[in-house]
Design a protein around this motif. Sequence first.
Motif, PDB file in Angstrom:
ATOM      1  N   LEU A   1       0.820  -1.219   0.000  1.00 47.76           N
ATOM      2  CA  LEU A   1       0.000   0.000   0.000  1.00 47.76           C
ATOM      3  C   LEU A   1       0.850   1.263   0.000  1.00 47.76           C
ATOM      4  CD1 LEU A   1      -2.669   1.530   0.209  1.00 47.76           C
ATOM      5  CD2 LEU A   1      -2.600   1.202   2.687  1.00 47.76           C
ATOM      6  N   THR A   2       1.992   1.199   0.656  1.00 52.15           N
ATOM      7  CA  THR A   2       2.762   2.432   0.814  1.00 52.15           C
ATOM      8  C   THR A   2       3.263   2.965  -0.530  1.00 52.15           C
ATOM      9  OG1 THR A   2       4.850   1.245   1.208  1.00 52.15           O
ATOM     10  CG2 THR A   2       3.506   1.760   3.139  1.00 52.15           C
ATOM     11  N   GLN A   3       3.264   2.117  -1.553  1.00 53.60           N
ATOM     12  CA  GLN A   3       3.683   2.601  -2.882  1.00 53.60           C
ATOM     13  C   GLN A   3       2.529   3.282  -3.622  1.00 53.60           C
ATOM     14  OE1 GLN A   3       5.046  -1.406  -4.104  1.00 53.60           O
ATOM     15  NE2 GLN A   3       7.047  -0.488  -4.480  1.00 53.60           N
ATOM     16  N   ILE A   4       1.332   3.188  -3.021  1.00 57.41           N
ATOM     17  CA  ILE A   4       0.149   3.699  -3.720  1.00 57.41           C
ATOM     18  C   ILE A   4      -0.416   4.959  -3.075  1.00 57.41           C
ATOM     19  CG2 ILE A   4      -2.242   3.176  -4.353  1.00 57.41           C
ATOM     20  CD1 ILE A   4      -1.439   0.198  -4.415  1.00 57.41           C
ATOM     21  N   PHE A   5      -0.587   4.922  -1.740  1.00 62.82           N
ATOM     22  CA  PHE A   5      -1.340   6.052  -1.180  1.00 62.82           C
ATOM     23  C   PHE A   5      -0.431   7.245  -0.862  1.00 62.82           C
ATOM     24  CE2 PHE A   5      -1.955   4.668   3.595  1.00 62.82           C
ATOM     25  CZ  PHE A   5      -0.591   4.518   3.737  1.00 62.82           C
ATOM     26  N   GLU A   6      -1.091   8.351  -0.536  1.00 56.96           N
ATOM     27  CA  GLU A   6      -0.395   9.646  -0.389  1.00 56.96           C
ATOM     28  C   GLU A   6       0.321   9.992  -1.698  1.00 56.96           C
ATOM     29  OE1 GLU A   6       0.311  11.384   2.868  1.00 56.96           O
ATOM     30  OE2 GLU A   6      -1.071  10.120   3.960  1.00 56.96           O
ATOM     31  N   GLY A   7      -0.350   9.689  -2.792  1.00 55.85           N
ATOM     32  CA  GLY A   7       0.237   9.875  -4.119  1.00 55.85           C
ATOM     33  C   GLY A   7       0.981   8.613  -4.503  1.00 55.85           C
ATOM     34  N   THR A   8       0.681   8.084  -5.689  1.00 56.51           N
ATOM     35  CA  THR A   8       1.419   6.898  -6.131  1.00 56.51           C
ATOM     36  C   THR A   8       2.900   7.275  -6.206  1.00 56.51           C
ATOM     37  OG1 THR A   8       1.266   7.505  -8.446  1.00 56.51           O
ATOM     38  CG2 THR A   8      -0.527   6.124  -7.574  1.00 56.51           C
ATOM     39  N   ASN A   9       3.745   6.282  -6.250  1.00 57.73           N
ATOM     40  CA  ASN A   9       5.175   6.609  -6.308  1.00 57.73           C
ATOM     41  C   ASN A   9       5.551   7.295  -7.616  1.00 57.73           C
ATOM     42  OD1 ASN A   9       5.442   5.759  -3.768  1.00 57.73           O
ATOM     43  ND2 ASN A   9       6.822   4.044  -4.181  1.00 57.73           N
ATOM     44  N   GLN A  10       4.720   7.104  -8.642  1.00 61.68           N
ATOM     45  CA  GLN A  10       4.953   7.839  -9.890  1.00 61.68           C
ATOM     46  C   GLN A  10       4.688   9.332  -9.641  1.00 61.68           C
ATOM     47  OE1 GLN A  10       3.411   4.835  -9.687  1.00 61.68           O
ATOM     48  NE2 GLN A  10       5.061   3.785 -10.747  1.00 61.68           N
ATOM     49  N   ILE A  11       3.576   9.613  -8.991  1.00 66.85           N
ATOM     50  CA  ILE A  11       3.209  11.018  -8.728  1.00 66.85           C
ATOM     51  C   ILE A  11       4.245  11.659  -7.795  1.00 66.85           C
ATOM     52  CG2 ILE A  11       1.455  12.461  -7.566  1.00 66.85           C
ATOM     53  CD1 ILE A  11       0.695  11.498 -10.433  1.00 66.85           C
ATOM     54  N   ASN A  12       4.757  10.888  -6.855  1.00 62.26           N
ATOM     55  CA  ASN A  12       5.776  11.446  -5.954  1.00 62.26           C
ATOM     56  C   ASN A  12       7.073  11.767  -6.689  1.00 62.26           C
ATOM     57  OD1 ASN A  12       5.218  11.706  -2.863  1.00 62.26           O
ATOM     58  ND2 ASN A  12       3.934  10.050  -3.610  1.00 62.26           N
ATOM     59  N   ARG A  13       7.398  10.969  -7.683  1.00 58.14           N
ATOM     60  CA  ARG A  13       8.589  11.299  -8.483  1.00 58.14           C
ATOM     61  C   ARG A  13       8.359  12.646  -9.181  1.00 58.14           C
ATOM     62  NH1 ARG A  13       8.698   5.659  -8.407  1.00 58.14           N
ATOM     63  NH2 ARG A  13      10.803   4.810  -8.192  1.00 58.14           N
ATOM     64  N   LEU A  14       7.152  12.793  -9.740  1.00 56.46           N
ATOM     65  CA  LEU A  14       6.856  14.051 -10.426  1.00 56.46           C
ATOM     66  C   LEU A  14       6.867  15.232  -9.449  1.00 56.46           C
ATOM     67  CD1 LEU A  14       4.043  12.758 -12.849  1.00 56.46           C
ATOM     68  CD2 LEU A  14       6.474  13.152 -13.347  1.00 56.46           C
ATOM     69  N   ALA A  15       6.484  14.950  -8.197  1.00 54.88           N
ATOM     70  CA  ALA A  15       6.472  16.026  -7.188  1.00 54.88           C
ATOM     71  C   ALA A  15       7.891  16.547  -6.936  1.00 54.88           C
ATOM     72  CB  ALA A  15       5.858  15.518  -5.888  1.00 54.88           C
ATOM     73  N   VAL A  16       8.873  15.677  -7.044  1.00 56.38           N
ATOM     74  CA  VAL A  16      10.271  16.104  -6.867  1.00 56.38           C
ATOM     75  C   VAL A  16      10.634  17.087  -7.972  1.00 56.38           C
ATOM     76  CG1 VAL A  16      12.678  15.331  -6.908  1.00 56.38           C
ATOM     77  CG2 VAL A  16      10.934  13.935  -5.750  1.00 56.38           C
ATOM     78  N   ILE A  17      10.240  16.739  -9.190  1.00 55.93           N
ATOM     79  CA  ILE A  17      10.574  17.595 -10.340  1.00 55.93           C
ATOM     80  C   ILE A  17       9.832  18.927 -10.237  1.00 55.93           C
ATOM     81  CG2 ILE A  17      10.545  17.750 -12.874  1.00 55.93           C
ATOM     82  CD1 ILE A  17      12.447  15.597 -11.679  1.00 55.93           C
ATOM     83  N   GLU A  18       8.546  18.832  -9.854  1.00 52.38           N
ATOM     84  CA  GLU A  18       7.768  20.065  -9.733  1.00 52.38           C
ATOM     85  C   GLU A  18       8.446  21.036  -8.762  1.00 52.38           C
ATOM     86  OE1 GLU A  18       4.097  19.991  -7.452  1.00 52.38           O
ATOM     87  OE2 GLU A  18       3.116  21.229  -8.960  1.00 52.38           O
TER      88      GLU A  18
END
Lengths: 455, 379
Positions: free
Chosen positions: A425-442
């Motif tokens: 689950l931890t790879q999915i919630f609070e933003g999927t890990n894909q979205i979290n990667r994008l958050a770093v770039i943002e």
Amino acid sequence: MTPQSHLDGFLSAEHPLSPRGLFANLPAAIRPVVTPKLATVWEQDTAALPRALAHARRRYRGFAERELRDRSLAADLAPHPKPGEVLPSLAALLKTAGREGMLTDLLPRPLGSASLGSYRYPLVWTQALRSEELARVCGGQMLLLSAHSLGVIPIVFAGDLSAIRRFVVPAYRQTMAGDPHLFAYAITEPSAGSDAEEGHGASVSQPNVVAKRVSGGWSLQGRKIFISGGDIAKSITVFASLESEGIESWTCFLVTNDMPGFEVVRNELKMGMRASAASELAFHDVFVPDDHVIGSPRQGWAINRATLNASRYAVAGMAVGLAQGATEAAIDFACRTRLAGKSLMDFQEVQLQIANMMTETAAIRGMLWQAARKAYVARQDRSSMCKFQCTDEAVRVVEMALELMGNHGTLHESGVEKIYRDARLTQIFEGTNQINRLAVIEDQQEHFLARIERN
Amino acid sequence: METLLNEEDVQTALGEVRRFARGAVSSNVERPEHPLPRHSLEALVSVATEAGFIPDASDEPTGLWVDLNDPLGPTLSARTLETLASVNPGIAWACHVRAMPVWLAGRLNRPEALGERETVVPLHGCYGLGRAALPRYLAGAELAVDDRAMLKDWLMPAQKDARRVVHAPAGFDSVLSPYFDGDSVRWIRQPIGALDPLPVGPTLGLDEVDAVALASSDAGIPLGPENPEEARNVFAEALAIQSLALVAVGLGCLRHARDLAREQAKARKQGGRSIAHHPAVQSLIGSADSAVAVVDALLDRMSDGPLRGSRVGEMFAIRADAHPLLCRGATDALQVFGGSGYMQDVGMEKALRDSQQLRLMGGTPGDLARFVAEWERVR
Ligand SMILES: Cc1cc2nc3c(=O)[nH]c(=O)nc-3n(C[C@H](O)[C@H](O)[C@H](O)COP(=O)(O)OP(=O)(O)OC[C@H]3O[C@@H](n4cnc5c(N)ncnc54)[C@H](O)[C@@H]3O)c2cc1C
């Protein structure tokens, strides 16, 4: 049986070539520098923490061992209760957790249960230590206890002292008296999952939960899904768009479960973290008075993003705890299982695997602590880096534990297959890990743009 | 044995299996969150047996693992399992479990080895894969005292609480167990009563079958084979069959998960468009796609030609990499679903659990890799 003096392939501590004995013979001046005290990784790490946090860490571990350990496998197997119902053993856990201050540590004493000493360090660090220690013993119960804090953070981050005084303080008081008043955090909608976690998606998303202006307040209509603890929370921080507007108008409303029109539609059947329900919530023209707006209207998106920036450290903490739990389970298994007259711990392939697990876990813990110890301001780039790296790595560590235990790891009684289901689950919630990667770039966008400009 | 099968026979047979899978099996497993009730599993396995997909104790059995001397026999069996698994891996595994004792009884030429009700053949010992002792034994190398102790304890553990775990529908009445007699791996037919069977509750995956822990006992009727060379071959072939089964079921499972992920990516909109257009999602689906393509080719390779025990090293080498690939594909396919992938009614979490379960049965990738290193060294 005579105690084993050393593992296969190693020298005993008494052997003339063993560093332990040799160091003792070095000159007194140098001895303390090269001779560390015998200590487990846990002891070393705890000793490296500031005193207040070391104390908190020990307290969390003690609580988890005492209260979560024995409930863990049974709570995982129990059928999901109907919305609003709690398994008796988990209801008892919530009461104890409330009394012991485990549900009220976002505010300092006497309003909450956090020690003033812990306030010298970033709150996200304490929260990450807490989620690590709880998840190490049981992911599901950890989530049951932690989703509540996630529901409170928006009220704190809105900087709305009146809301803290009116909503959080009385709820905390009730909870510390042994009558848990839980919160939940509701952003996800059927049509906005990643879109609720990421700006570009949000800017083009069609909101589902909409607030219409009515006399004296707002009327909420729509659905939220996958809300952790939404079934038993008395208060929910619900993010809704204003009528005919998009997510940029998001406003945070404090909805209580006794408001007419509020309905817990169902609890999901989940892969893991089963001690905590994920609920679908419906709002059928729920009237929310003006004084239940958290912060000001249209501040919801900012509050949401600030909340996620803080809470993603805690998710990384969960991952570290799950990896630690799996590592310890594998070590236990290797020490108690024998094959052809030897303990599995004597086999080199097992030793290598355990060293890998210990090291990967130490690496993600190090990354998280390094970021969290400076997070007086919760940074999006750091929290997202920690979230996806720690969770991805934790799942790999749990896979190693499963592999070490082989066929035995697949049994429910091993506990490790449950850790795997929880960790996923931890790879999915609070933003999927894909979205979290994008958050770093943002978060680093300006720097990239400047470089592009320069080229 | 003479060569009987041609390409067309295989395709015709697989067409029938496909119809069965998409018809009877599919309609029974529409709700992944509710594991198939035992009676439905039994009914399906009976239908599959009657249809000739699974062999029974008759004089002329047909189906899984029957025509293994035929160059196309292993392909037919492996693809049968893959086809069933693409609808439900647990049912496919139950079919394999049902077919194994028939193969073994035939291979040992001991038809009486089959039980009154059901018989199972647990191949993995109490833990691991017999370390370096197993490849040495199977390659015909000299065995040291430690190797002999390892093989003995691995297959029939001396430690009182060490149990072998069998993944099979409970209710079997006899077990065909391999044991090492100090010289060879031979077989023994054990009544279930001698093994103190202990249901060990749910497992990570394959919800449709049970996990039963068996105590160690040497009670039972010996089945041979007498000849040491033959004993070596039979055990190696059994391990090779199991490898084929595990990879075939895993491939079917991933194919299904990948197809669901594709549909989801087409239907779900986030970020203002169908998620299929996001490179992040394309990477996930591409990872599942490439895992399917690679393992499909590997399965072809594994099932190419008549089944021979001498190929067990190659089979293990392939399995060592195929399972991590299958698990990678399954977890990436799940990720395409975001939060709903975590929910049981969608079926993706089951596919992931099943993939992981298969990775851990019959030797883990690490066990298999170490086996291969020693096998190649000594053979
Ligand atoms: C058990 C559980 C508990 C939860 N608890 C809570 C809670 O307490 N409160 C709450 O509000 N929510 C909660 N959630 C929701 C969770 O945060 C979302 O599920 C998560 O953010 C993903 O959203 P989604 O499920 O809609 O997936 P989707 O957004 O549909 O994502 C599907 C796939 O598309 C990808 N994707 C989507 N958009 C983009 C993009 N723009 N670019 C690239 N890739 C993209 C994703 O990475 C993913 O791989 C919970 C979820 C679960 C499973």
